[in-house]
Motif scaffolding. Structure first.
Motif: not given
Ligand code: M6R
Length: 374
Positions: A236-243
């Protein structure tokens, strides 16, 4: 009002040590090694007998929810389901008086999240809100609220509210675990000591990574696409970085669980594609080390296809520099708390790239701070 910072977002990024401390301090006691959640109309017995936790949230708060699933399942051994709040009502969800609802929202006014809360309550579940605005609609309707004491967040891109949400959901998980007897007093004390040490580590990361992220932004600000990878709670941190990156810089970015790359996205990789890999680990945790080993092989798969890897890793990791093009280091922490450190360089990278591209960082196009329509 920006306290000498160029943008609210940067100011808010740098406030994270304080907001994490505020969110933690009044709720824990090191003497008893206990977490106290006040203002709950939910009894210990109800926490003990909950058969399932349903979490609903949107956007960045949804990323905190996925991280929360890892925390709750690992510490309290209760199954957790996470939904986009905007999807929840439309799939005839399974909720009942034995399930507990958890809604996560910075504003506490997001229409989809409120609708999900009402759906849970209509099915007989009690709900807990994690929310940053005192007296917000979500908190008024919930049977209990854990306020994130992050203070007003002005930048549309959520930063300090997000890390405070991670801490709040961690406290919820640990409280649930304590009530249910699934953690020992020693484990609890260790985790609480680590939680108390977190604001200091956050400040260290912000201090040490800012210039590095600015340098990386100079190299990568003109690319058209970015990929962010992570495994386990780091996904989910990867998702957050992308967002964060797409929201403020308008660069197309995707977050992916690293192990899924070979099932399709590997086809995207070429020498022009920067791939940010969250590759932190807790050296004292066997599960975390195993996950890390797998992440290392995923990095090698990217570099073998000429992709450019920017890794986030813990200090003292000597293997990572052999395989990644760039490494941003953060201090070690227990696996469940590492996300709070992982995400800081990702926020700074998005910020510096957006600034270099001349974007309106605090007020990105087409977006509102609070989304009050479904
Ligand atoms: O106020 P909320 O936490 O409910 O808001 C949810 C999303 O709209 C929000 O997190 C959004 O994704 C942010 N702009 C992300 O930075």
């Amino acid at each position: 009002e920006k306290g000498g910072y160029k943008h609210f977002m940067l100011k808010e990024i740098f406030e994270q040590g304080r907001s994490i401390r505020e969110t933690t301090l009044s709720r824990i006691s090191l003497d008893s090694a206990k977490v106290f959640l006040s203002e709950m109309q939910i009894t210990e017995e109800e926490f003990r007998s909950a058969t399932k936790i349903n979490i609903a949230a949107c956007g960045t708060s949804w990323h905190a929810a996925i991280a929360g699933k890892f925390m709750i399942e690992r510490l309290a051994r209760v199954p957790v389901e996470v939904d986009y709040a905007s999807e929840y009502r439309y799939r005839d969800p399974i909720a009942d008086p034995h399930a507990l609802g958890l809604l996560i929202s910075q504003s506490g006014e997001t229409a989809d999240t409120l609708a999900a809360q009402r759906e849970m309550m209509a099915k007989g579940s009690k709900t807990v809100a994690i929310c940053n605005v005192v007296g917000a609609a979500l908190a008024r309707e919930a049977q209990g609220t854990i306020y994130t004491h992050a203070g007003p967040e002005i930048g549309v891109a959520s930063t300090k509210a997000f890390t405070a949400q991670l801490v709040a959901v961690f406290l919820f998980a640990l409280h649930l675990a304590q009530v249910r007897g699934s953690v020992t007093e020693d484990e609890s004390r260790h985790l609480l000591e680590e939680l108390i040490a977190l604001p200091g580590k956050v400040r260290d990361v912000l201090r040490s990574c800012d210039a590095e992220c600015e340098r990386l932004a100079r190299v990568y600000s003109s690319v058209t696409d970015f990929l962010f990878l992570g495994r386990g709670i780091h996904y989910p941190m990867a998702l957050e970085g992308a967002l964060k990156l797409k929201e403020i810089s308008y660069i197309h970015a995707e977050g992916y669980p690293a192990g899924e790359m070979k099932h399709g996205p590997n086809a995207l990789i070429d020498e022009k594609l920067p791939v940010v890999v969250v590759a932190t680990k807790d050296p004292k945790d066997a599960g975390s080390c195993l996950r890390y080993e797998k992440t290392l092989s995923n990095i090698q798969e990217v570099t073998a296809r000429s992709g450019k890897v920017i890794a986030v890793a813990v200090h003292g990791d000597e293997d990572i520099a052999q395989v990644a093009d760039e490494v941003i280091y953060v201090p070690a922490a227990p696996e469940l708390l590492l996300p709070v450190l992982d995400v800081l360089p990702l926020q700074l990278l998005a910020y510096h790239i957006a600034v270099r591209r001349g974007c309106d960082v605090d007020q990105p196009r087409n977006l509102a701070k609070s989304v009050t329509v479904e």
